[in-house]
Design an enzyme around this catalytic site. Structure first.
Site, PDB file in Angstrom:
ATOM      1  CG  ASP A  19      -1.962  -1.408   0.745  1.00 40.05           C
ATOM      2  OD1 ASP A  19      -1.872  -2.023   0.100  1.00 40.05           O
ATOM      3  OD2 ASP A  19      -2.046  -1.785   2.305  1.00 40.05           O
ATOM      4  N   GLY A  21       1.457   2.757  -2.838  1.00 45.57           N
ATOM      5  CA  GLY A  21       1.244   3.709  -3.804  1.00 45.57           C
ATOM      6  C   GLY A  21       1.706   3.156  -4.914  1.00 45.57           C
ATOM      7  CE  LYS A  22       2.659  -2.559  -4.045  1.00 44.09           C
ATOM      8  NZ  LYS A  22       2.154  -2.357  -2.969  1.00 44.09           N
ATOM      9  N   GLY A  23       0.441   1.513  -7.590  1.00 44.22           N
ATOM     10  CA  GLY A  23      -0.735   1.441  -8.194  1.00 44.22           C
ATOM     11  C   GLY A  23      -0.203   3.166  -9.029  1.00 44.22           C
ATOM     12  CE  LYS A  24       0.002   9.958  -7.505  1.00 46.42           C
ATOM     13  NZ  LYS A  24      -0.045  11.083  -6.467  1.00 46.42           N
ATOM     14  CB  ALA A  48      -2.357  -6.278  -5.399  1.00 48.04           C
ATOM     15  N   GLY A  49      -4.085  -4.597  -3.745  1.00 46.78           N
ATOM     16  CA  GLY A  49      -5.125  -3.355  -3.474  1.00 46.78           C
ATOM     17  C   GLY A  49      -5.123  -2.248  -4.104  1.00 46.78           C
ATOM     18  CG  HIS A  50      -1.746  -1.546  -7.278  1.00 45.15           C
ATOM     19  ND1 HIS A  50      -0.592  -2.849  -8.070  1.00 45.15           N
ATOM     20  CD2 HIS A  50      -1.863  -2.516  -5.979  1.00 45.15           C
ATOM     21  CE1 HIS A  50       0.012  -3.622  -6.809  1.00 45.15           C
ATOM     22  NE2 HIS A  50      -0.457  -3.613  -5.660  1.00 45.15           N
ATOM     23  CB  THR A  51      -6.303   3.138  -4.719  1.00 49.15           C
ATOM     24  OG1 THR A  51      -6.080   2.333  -3.861  1.00 49.15           O
ATOM     25  CG2 THR A  51      -7.228   4.492  -4.839  1.00 49.15           C
ATOM     26  NE  ARG A 150       5.259 -31.695  -5.783  1.00 51.68           N
ATOM     27  CZ  ARG A 150       6.481 -32.303  -5.385  1.00 51.68           C
ATOM     28  NH1 ARG A 150       8.033 -32.633  -6.252  1.00 51.68           N
ATOM     29  NH2 ARG A 150       6.462 -32.830  -4.303  1.00 51.68           N
ATOM     30  CD  GLN A 237       0.584  -9.060  -2.148  1.00 50.53           C
ATOM     31  OE1 GLN A 237       1.525  -9.612  -2.857  1.00 50.53           O
ATOM     32  NE2 GLN A 237      -0.497  -8.649  -2.722  1.00 50.53           N
ATOM     33  CE  LYS A 374      -2.304   8.290   1.640  1.00 54.11           C
ATOM     34  NZ  LYS A 374      -2.580   6.473   1.234  1.00 54.11           N
ATOM     35  N   GLY A 455      -0.647  14.528  -3.397  1.00 52.25           N
ATOM     36  CA  GLY A 455      -2.104  14.122  -3.756  1.00 52.25           C
ATOM     37  C   GLY A 455      -2.352  13.036  -3.898  1.00 52.25           C
TER      38      GLY A 455
HETATM   39  P1  GDP Z   1      -0.527   0.915  -3.488  1.00 55.20           P
HETATM   40  O1  GDP Z   1      -1.451  -0.888  -2.743  1.00 55.20           O
HETATM   41  O2  GDP Z   1       0.436   0.274  -3.079  1.00 55.20           O
HETATM   42  O3  GDP Z   1      -1.003   0.156  -5.031  1.00 55.20           O
HETATM   43  O4  GDP Z   1      -1.827   1.374  -2.614  1.00 55.20           O
HETATM   44  P2  GDP Z   1      -3.216   1.522  -2.250  1.00 55.20           P
HETATM   45  O5  GDP Z   1      -3.469   1.891  -3.263  1.00 55.20           O
HETATM   46  O6  GDP Z   1      -3.876   0.623  -1.395  1.00 55.20           O
HETATM   47  O7  GDP Z   1      -3.001   2.877  -1.135  1.00 55.20           O
HETATM   48  C1  GDP Z   1      -2.531   4.058  -1.469  1.00 55.20           C
HETATM   49  C2  GDP Z   1      -3.421   5.413  -1.419  1.00 55.20           C
HETATM   50  O8  GDP Z   1      -2.444   6.003  -1.310  1.00 55.20           O
HETATM   51  C3  GDP Z   1      -4.586   5.286  -2.104  1.00 55.20           C
HETATM   52  O9  GDP Z   1      -6.074   5.422  -1.592  1.00 55.20           O
HETATM   53  C4  GDP Z   1      -3.562   5.826  -3.314  1.00 55.20           C
HETATM   54  O10 GDP Z   1      -4.770   6.858  -3.331  1.00 55.20           O
HETATM   55  C5  GDP Z   1      -3.234   7.370  -2.107  1.00 55.20           C
HETATM   56  N1  GDP Z   1      -2.001   7.597  -2.678  1.00 55.20           N
HETATM   57  C6  GDP Z   1      -1.391   7.498  -3.237  1.00 55.20           C
HETATM   58  N2  GDP Z   1       0.028   8.476  -3.884  1.00 55.20           N
HETATM   59  C7  GDP Z   1      -0.834   9.229  -3.005  1.00 55.20           C
HETATM   60  C8  GDP Z   1      -0.195  10.808  -2.455  1.00 55.20           C
HETATM   61  O11 GDP Z   1       1.238  10.759  -2.328  1.00 55.20           O
HETATM   62  N3  GDP Z   1      -0.970  11.637  -1.348  1.00 55.20           N
HETATM   63  C9  GDP Z   1      -1.757  11.004  -1.150  1.00 55.20           C
HETATM   64  N4  GDP Z   1      -2.362  11.815  -0.637  1.00 55.20           N
HETATM   65  N5  GDP Z   1      -2.617  10.067  -1.255  1.00 55.20           N
HETATM   66  C10 GDP Z   1      -1.413   9.188  -2.281  1.00 55.20           C
HETATM   67  P1  IMO Z   2      -1.002  -4.815  -2.276  1.00 56.34           P
HETATM   68  O1  IMO Z   2      -0.317  -4.821  -3.591  1.00 56.34           O
HETATM   69  C1  IMO Z   2      -1.037  -4.534   2.585  1.00 56.34           C
HETATM   70  C2  IMO Z   2      -0.459  -8.703   3.612  1.00 56.34           C
HETATM   71  C3  IMO Z   2      -2.155  -9.231   4.874  1.00 56.34           C
HETATM   72  C4  IMO Z   2      -1.838  -9.988   5.499  1.00 56.34           C
HETATM   73  C5  IMO Z   2      -0.473 -11.134   4.710  1.00 56.34           C
HETATM   74  C6  IMO Z   2      -1.158 -12.291   4.409  1.00 56.34           C
HETATM   75  O2  IMO Z   2      -1.802  -3.522  -2.503  1.00 56.34           O
HETATM   76  O3  IMO Z   2       0.280  -3.370  -1.359  1.00 56.34           O
HETATM   77  P2  IMO Z   2      -2.458 -12.591   2.014  1.00 56.34           P
HETATM   78  O4  IMO Z   2      -4.001 -12.728   1.327  1.00 56.34           O
HETATM   79  O5  IMO Z   2      -0.867 -12.455   1.068  1.00 56.34           O
HETATM   80  O6  IMO Z   2      -2.222 -13.614   2.640  1.00 56.34           O
HETATM   81  O7  IMO Z   2      -2.127 -12.324   3.793  1.00 56.34           O
HETATM   82  O8  IMO Z   2      -0.718  -9.625   3.804  1.00 56.34           O
HETATM   83  N1  IMO Z   2      -1.399  -8.261   2.190  1.00 56.34           N
HETATM   84  C7  IMO Z   2      -0.635  -7.436   1.412  1.00 56.34           C
HETATM   85  N2  IMO Z   2      -0.651  -5.859   2.860  1.00 56.34           N
HETATM   86  N3  IMO Z   2      -0.850  -4.661   0.933  1.00 56.34           N
HETATM   87  C8  IMO Z   2      -1.081  -5.518   0.114  1.00 56.34           C
HETATM   88  O9  IMO Z   2      -1.211  -5.288  -1.015  1.00 56.34           O
HETATM   89  C9  IMO Z   2      -1.174  -6.765   0.336  1.00 56.34           C
HETATM   90  N4  IMO Z   2      -1.331  -7.991  -0.233  1.00 56.34           N
HETATM   91  C10 IMO Z   2      -1.229  -8.767   1.274  1.00 56.34           C
HETATM   92  O10 IMO Z   2      -3.487  -8.026   5.254  1.00 56.34           O
HETATM   93  O11 IMO Z   2      -1.214  -9.415   6.881  1.00 56.34           O
HETATM   94 MG    MG Z   3      -2.793  -2.122  -1.718  1.00 56.19          MG
END
Ligand code: GDP
Ligand code: IMO
Ligand code: MG
Length: 466
Positions: A19, A21-24, A48-51, A150, A237, A374, A455
């Site tokens: 989390d 900010g890889k997605g951005k 994964a959850g890439h916003t 396997r 991750q 951030k 932002g």
């Molecule tokens: P990822 O899993 O690494 O892609 O990150 P996530 O999307 O899970 O979490 C990053 C959060 O921070 C998301 O809600 C993004 O929209 C937000 N974000 C990313 N870069 C910035 C930044 O520079 N500033 C702010 N305020 N938000 C950001």
């Molecule tokens: P992104 O790509 C943050 C964490 C889970 C848990 C551990 C194992 O959005 O950065 P799993 O479901 O993989 O067996 O969970 O890893 N976890 C993450 N934490 N961002 C993620 O992905 C994650 N994917 C798994 O919360 O602690």
């Molecule tokens: Mg994420």
């Protein structure tokens, strides 16, 4: 953006606990790519959850590479685990005017997540009681377990006549395991109905997957690189969640680090160039496990495990970022940073930036360039704190111990003054205080900070070294 690696893949890797900010970051890079370039995912699944924010709308990508709004080709690589139903659902969130299915391909080697994997994940987690990992519950670990055992079903298997038979056999093995080992009543009516519904979705997902272009990851990457085009490997991750080199056992089940690009795509290690490391200006973590710089320490860990966002909002209507109580500061950081899990909606634990951990991540990934995200979230803090060293057994060190939970770690902090007003008030310039902080990080980390996030939206970024 000018990708420095020529004829080599550029991994974009999270340097913390996910989390970052890889997605951005990937979306930003993707906006500069051509149709002949390529963005791949090489590990992980819909944990994964890439916003990303695109044209003022928020999207969360779990399986689809975050470059989908650009022009480049996108690929779901061999090292991934794929839930077809989740993929289908995700494609439906993308506006109809964005043509992407004609530029998207999937590896035949990627592992399929079955409905019983998801069930196994939840039951195995529950059985651990207080020792749970805090999995996202998406069946990731059981899916990878079957690969190592396997017996996994892979995307390429869909196209064979015996697929259904193999599916039934594996599904039955899972059910028998649940029944024999956990005494789980698989004839339970409610469970049967739930599984029936998941199976219906699973088969819709399989139908969808079979309509997609299936390509060998290695062939695709090599062809793209050898014709002088760019390949970006989007990590999921973060480094500290790597199954071997993260903070085991509080990790995910794949190789999240840059070396994972090799095994995740089947390419030679010489094709992997220097990484772009993504780090937040502070630290967050979802799930269990040690977290040296956590604001509020154990109290925060328990709070985030047991409570929901709605409850926290009611309890802390306006948490003070400069409170004397570190726990409240942590709540304020979570609220300002909107640190709520993008996949599970869980509260992300919050703390200060941890240099020993980030240094470890930079080294293991050969991250020569960094994206600092951030920074704007620290606007209303009076000071920014950074953990520069650990004290372990009275010794000061920047070396990350093998197992964070076995050591009593005391953090040494350095404080920095914060700019006046909001970062966004300064436009594409950064205030002196922010620059001092960035330059300090570059020096101590030995890498260039090329982007600074100000932002959540695509344009909320200050580019440096251009
Ligand atoms: P990822 O899993 O690494 O892609 O990150 P996530 O999307 O899970 O979490 C990053 C959060 O921070 C998301 O809600 C993004 O929209 C937000 N974000 C990313 N870069 C910035 C930044 O520079 N500033 C702010 N305020 N938000 C950001
Ligand atoms: P992104 O790509 C943050 C964490 C889970 C848990 C551990 C194992 O959005 O950065 P799993 O479901 O993989 O067996 O969970 O890893 N976890 C993450 N934490 N961002 C993620 O992905 C994650 N994917 C798994 O919360 O602690
Ligand atoms: Mg994420």
């Amino acid at each position: 953006m000018n990708i420095k690696n020529k004829y080599k893949i550029t991994p974009v890797i999270g340097l913390q606990w996910g989390d970052e900010g890889k997605g951005k970051s990937v979306a930003r890079i993707a906006s500069h790519l051509k149709t002949s370039d390529l963005i791949v995912r090489f590990q992980g699944g819909n944990n994964a959850g890439h916003t990303i924010w695109h044209k003022s709308k928020c999207y969360v990508f779990k399986l689809i590479p975050s470059g989908v709004f650009g022009k480049a080709q996108i690929h779901l690589g061999a090292g991934m685990v794929i839930n077809g139903a989740a993929l289908l659902q995700e494609t439906q969130t993308i506006p109809l005017n964005i043509q992407f299915l004609n530029r998207m391909s999937v590896s035949p080697h990627a592992v399929l997540t079955l409905p019983t994997h998801i069930l196994l994940d939840s039951i195995l987690e529950k059985s651990k009681g207080k020792k749970k990992i805090g999995s996202t519950g998406r069946g990731i670990s059981p899916s990878y377990t079957d690969l190592i055992m396997r017996r996994a079903l892979r995307v390429g298997d869909i196209f064979h006549n015996d697929f259904k038979k193999k599916y039934n056999a594996l599904s039955l093995e899972h059910k028998n395991f649940l029944s024999n080992v956990f005494g789980y009543d698989i004839s339970n009516k409610k469970l049967k109905e739930e599984l029936k519904e998941s199976e219906k979705n699973f088969w819709q997902g399989i139908k969808f997957l079979s309509s997609l272009t299936i390509l060998n990851s290695a062939d695709l990457v090599e062809k793209t690189l050898s014709s002088g085009n760019k390949v970006i490997a989007e990590g999921a991750q973060g480094t500290l969640l790597d199954v071997r080199f993260g903070n085991y056992p509080f990790v995910t089940s794949s190789h999240t680090i840059a070396s994972g690009v090799g095994t995740g795509l089947g390419i030679s290690p010489v094709s992997i160039g220097a990484s772009i490391g993504v780090l937040k200006a502070y630290t967050t973590k979802v799930g269990e496990g040690p977290f040296p710089t956590e604001l509020g320490g154990k109290k925060s860990a328990v709070w985030c495990r047991d409570n929901k966002f709605a409850y926290e909002k009611e309890k802390f209507q306006n948490p003070n970022p400069n409170s004397q109580d570190e726990f409240e500061q942590g709540v304020a950081l979570r609220r300002r940073g909107n640190e709520i899990g993008a996949v599970t909606g869980r509260l992300r634990r919050t703390g200060w930036l941890d240099i020993p951990l980030v240094k470890y991540a930079i080294k293991i990934n050969n991250a020569t360039e960094l994206v600092l995200t951030k920074l704007d979230i620290l606007n209303s803090f009076e000071k920014i704190k950074v953990c520069t060293d650990y004290i372990i057994n009275t010794q000061k060190t920047q070396k990350t111990p093998f197992d964070l939970s076995r050591k009593k770690i005391k953090c040494v902090y350095k404080s920095f003054p914060v700019w006046k007003g909001k970062l966004s008030d300064y436009g594409k310039k950064l205030p002196k205080e922010a620059l001092d902080y960035i330059k300090f990080l570059e020096k101590i980390l030995g890498a260039k900070i090329i982007y600074v996030g100000t932002g959540p939206e695509e344009h909320h970024v200050v580019e440096r070294y251009w």
